[in-house]
Design an enzyme around this catalytic site. Structure first.
Site, short mmCIF file in Angstrom:
data_model
loop_
_atom_site.label_atom_id
_atom_site.label_comp_id
_atom_site.label_asym_id
_atom_site.label_seq_id
_atom_site.Cartn_x
_atom_site.Cartn_y
_atom_site.Cartn_z
N GLU A 73 17.15 3.21 36.66
CA GLU A 73 18.19 2.39 35.98
C GLU A 73 19.44 2.26 36.85
O GLU A 73 20.57 2.24 36.36
CB GLU A 73 18.46 2.91 34.57
N GLN A 87 19.17 29.28 40.88
CA GLN A 87 19.83 30.33 41.66
C GLN A 87 20.08 31.57 40.80
O GLN A 87 19.88 32.70 41.23
CB GLN A 87 21.15 29.79 42.25
N ILE A 88 20.51 31.34 39.58
CA ILE A 88 20.78 32.47 38.67
C ILE A 88 19.47 33.21 38.34
O ILE A 88 19.45 34.44 38.24
CB ILE A 88 21.48 31.96 37.38
N GLY A 142 21.22 0.77 28.90
CA GLY A 142 20.18 1.69 29.37
C GLY A 142 20.79 2.86 30.11
O GLY A 142 20.33 4.00 30.00
N ARG A 151 18.56 39.66 31.99
CA ARG A 151 18.15 40.21 33.29
C ARG A 151 19.11 41.32 33.75
O ARG A 151 20.33 41.11 33.80
CB ARG A 151 18.15 39.08 34.33
N PHE A 181 9.90 -2.12 30.38
CA PHE A 181 10.88 -3.05 30.96
C PHE A 181 10.55 -3.16 32.45
O PHE A 181 10.66 -2.16 33.18
CB PHE A 181 12.27 -2.44 30.75
N ALA A 182 10.11 -4.34 32.89
CA ALA A 182 9.63 -4.47 34.27
C ALA A 182 10.54 -5.39 35.07
O ALA A 182 10.41 -6.62 35.02
CB ALA A 182 8.19 -4.99 34.27
N1 CAA Z 1 26.72 -8.39 33.19
C1 CAA Z 1 26.68 -9.75 33.23
N2 CAA Z 1 26.45 -10.43 34.37
C2 CAA Z 1 26.26 -9.70 35.49
C3 CAA Z 1 26.30 -8.30 35.49
C4 CAA Z 1 26.55 -7.64 34.29
N3 CAA Z 1 26.59 -6.31 34.20
N4 CAA Z 1 26.09 -7.89 36.75
C5 CAA Z 1 25.92 -8.98 37.51
N5 CAA Z 1 26.02 -10.09 36.73
C6 CAA Z 1 25.96 -11.49 37.16
C7 CAA Z 1 27.08 -11.78 38.14
O1 CAA Z 1 28.28 -12.14 37.47
C8 CAA Z 1 26.52 -12.90 38.97
O2 CAA Z 1 26.69 -14.13 38.29
P1 CAA Z 1 27.64 -15.29 38.93
O3 CAA Z 1 26.97 -15.62 40.25
O4 CAA Z 1 27.60 -16.36 37.93
O5 CAA Z 1 28.98 -14.65 39.12
C9 CAA Z 1 25.02 -12.62 38.98
O6 CAA Z 1 24.75 -11.74 37.87
C10 CAA Z 1 24.60 -11.93 40.26
O7 CAA Z 1 25.38 -10.74 40.36
P2 CAA Z 1 25.72 -10.03 41.73
O8 CAA Z 1 26.14 -11.05 42.74
O9 CAA Z 1 26.65 -8.92 41.43
O10 CAA Z 1 24.28 -9.51 42.15
P3 CAA Z 1 23.86 -8.54 43.32
O11 CAA Z 1 22.65 -9.08 43.93
O12 CAA Z 1 25.03 -8.22 44.20
O13 CAA Z 1 23.38 -7.20 42.53
C11 CAA Z 1 23.61 -5.07 41.50
C12 CAA Z 1 24.19 -6.46 41.73
C13 CAA Z 1 24.63 -4.34 40.64
C14 CAA Z 1 23.39 -4.34 42.80
C15 CAA Z 1 22.26 -5.20 40.74
O14 CAA Z 1 21.25 -5.77 41.54
C16 CAA Z 1 21.75 -3.88 40.20
O15 CAA Z 1 22.19 -3.43 39.15
N6 CAA Z 1 20.77 -3.25 40.87
C17 CAA Z 1 20.10 -2.06 40.33
C18 CAA Z 1 18.92 -2.47 39.52
C19 CAA Z 1 18.52 -1.44 38.50
O16 CAA Z 1 19.34 -0.81 37.85
N7 CAA Z 1 17.21 -1.31 38.33
C20 CAA Z 1 16.69 -0.45 37.34
C21 CAA Z 1 15.30 -0.86 36.99
S1 CAA Z 1 14.86 -0.59 35.32
C22 CAA Z 1 14.49 1.05 35.18
O17 CAA Z 1 14.70 1.86 36.05
C23 CAA Z 1 13.98 1.42 33.83
C24 CAA Z 1 13.09 2.59 33.82
O18 CAA Z 1 11.91 2.44 34.01
C25 CAA Z 1 13.62 3.92 33.48
#
Ligand code: CAA
Length: 381
Positions: free
Chosen positions: A363, A336-337, A242, A268, A123-124
């Site tokens: 995530e 620590q333990i 996720g 221990r 998932f990228a």
């Molecule tokens: N469900 C549905 N829609 C959603 C939503 C959700 N959970 N969250 C946001 N949206 C929608 C909003 O409603 C908005 O739509 P509208 O403009 O129509 O209202 C749109 O998406 C934009 O939302 P925000 O304005 O809230 O966006 P933001 O820029 O403020 O960002 C954030 C919100 C929560 C910070 C988000 O960017 C975020 O989750 N960031 C973290 C990213 C992340 O988790 N990355 C992980 C990478 S994958 C990974 O790590 C996998 C791995 O390899 C292990």
């Protein structure tokens, strides 16, 4: 707690526990040390039905609920958190994403292979300038007839070099910000799609984490998931599930830290007695066990809400925020333990700390979970 589970859920937990102890435990230290991907172990998890647990049987998944999934995820991560994240990404990001939002054709072509464990997915979303600020996508996908042409770089992609296919978020209309992002299924071997760099990590070292590059990479339009512009919402909805998986992974690490601490405290001796008789140690054990139980309750709550098809994003964020903190704190207390023995590789607890830390980062960092929780609190207030 066990009376809260169905017979199937208990059977899944016991199967995962047995597999983890018999098949994952023996090689976990060596895989961590040599950063060796658990190819055979993941194939066997697939054969057990653990790589597409929540996918309907029609698409060669196991047709199980989220509670079964988190029970299995905890048991696998309790022994090998690298296998835990590989399993979590395939189940709750890739399989879930295609099952919930893909076309029948995409499910026939890709989901069956992923859910059966014959193929692995990644998932990228993250990029050099789009981590927490996930909508700041620089990777572009330009429409060209019945295909898209992708250009850009993705960072921190779990399973990135071992995956047979990657779900790639890219800007189809950069001027529209979060509403101009779309999701594509990109298969390994597509021209212009390359692994740019393999990361050397503090923990989860036998899972592979890479950056990916796309240079004039042609992707069939039929591989787009959902409509153009739906990609950010797709990513956010998929990450809600996720985060339950990563919370369960963190819970597994926390439980492993407690297990190791209990065993060591009884074995221990200091000042002529097992250290388990010392109140200083007993207080640590009691505190760890309470925190682990509280984390488990939050993980199961989020899983049950998802199974009831009611909103679970806030519960998932709470579960991940809490369980990841408990994982880090439990691993620190376990060290620590163990005293000096906890700081060296002879005992497993130093790996638990190294593996635990990333659960507060990927995530969605803990800070992002707090934003998600606070926004929902304020919206409902
Ligand atoms: N469900 C549905 N829609 C959603 C939503 C959700 N959970 N969250 C946001 N949206 C929608 C909003 O409603 C908005 O739509 P509208 O403009 O129509 O209202 C749109 O998406 C934009 O939302 P925000 O304005 O809230 O966006 P933001 O820029 O403020 O960002 C954030 C919100 C929560 C910070 C988000 O960017 C975020 O989750 N960031 C973290 C990213 C992340 O988790 N990355 C992980 C990478 S994958 C990974 O790590 C996998 C791995 O390899 C292990």
């Amino acid at each position: 707690m066990t009376s809260d589970f169905t017979e199937t859920q208990l059977m899944i937990r016991d199967t995962a526990r047995k597999f983890a102890q018999e098949r994952l435990a023996p090689g976990a230290v060596e895989r961590d040390e040599h950063e060796r991907f658990p190819t055979e172990e993941i194939r066997e998890l697939g054969a057990l039905g653990f790589m597409g647990m929540m996918v309907p049987e029609k698409w060669e998944g196991s047709g199980l609920d989220t509670v079964s999934y988190v029970l299995a995820e905890e048991e696998v991560s309790r022994v090998d958190a690298s296998c835990g994240v590989i399993m979590s990404v395939n189940n709750s990001l890739v399989c879930y994403g295609i099952n919930a939002y893909g076309t029948e054709e995409q499910k026939t072509t890709f989901l069956k292979e992923l859910a059966s464990g014959r193929k692995l997915g990644a998932f990228a979303l993250s990029e050099p300038e789009a981590g927490s600020d996930a909508s700041n996508q620089r990777t572009t996908a330009r429409r060209d007839g019945n295909r898209y042409v992708l250009n850009g770089t993705k960072n921190w992609t779990t399973n990135g070099s071992t995956a047979d296919l990657v779900l790639v978020m890219a800007a189809t209309d950069p001027a529209r910000g979060s509403k101009g992002i779309s999701t594509f299924i990109v298969e390994k071997g597509t021209p212009g799609f390359e692994v740019a760099k393999k990361e050397k990590k503090l923990g989860i070292r036998s899972s592979d984490t890479v950056s990916l590059s796309f240079t004039d990479c042609p992707v069939p339009a039929a591989n787009r998931i959902g409509e153009e512009g739906d990609g950010f919402r797709f990513a956010m909805k998929t990450l809600e599930g996720g985060r339950i998986g990563i919370a369960a992974q963190a819970l597994g690490i926390a439980q492993a830290s407690l297990d190791a601490s209990l065993a060591y405290a009884k074995e221990r001796k200091a000042f002529g007695h097992p250290i388990a008789e010392l109140q200083a140690i007993q207080f640590k054990l009691a505190e760890m066990a309470t925190q682990v139980e509280a984390a488990r309750a939050l993980v199961l709550k989020a899983a049950r809400l998802k199974d009831q098809s009611v909103p679970y994003g806030t519960a998932a964020a709470m579960a991940k925020l809490f369980a990841s903190r408990v994982a880090v704190q439990s691993a620190l207390e376990a060290i620590q333990i163990h005293g000096g023995y906890g700081y060296v590789q002879e005992y497993l607890v130093e790996r638990y700390l190294r593996d635990a830390k990333v659960t507060e980062i990927y995530e969605g960092t803990s800070e992002i979970q707090r934003i998600v929780i606070a926004r929902s609190l304020l919206k409902d207030a």
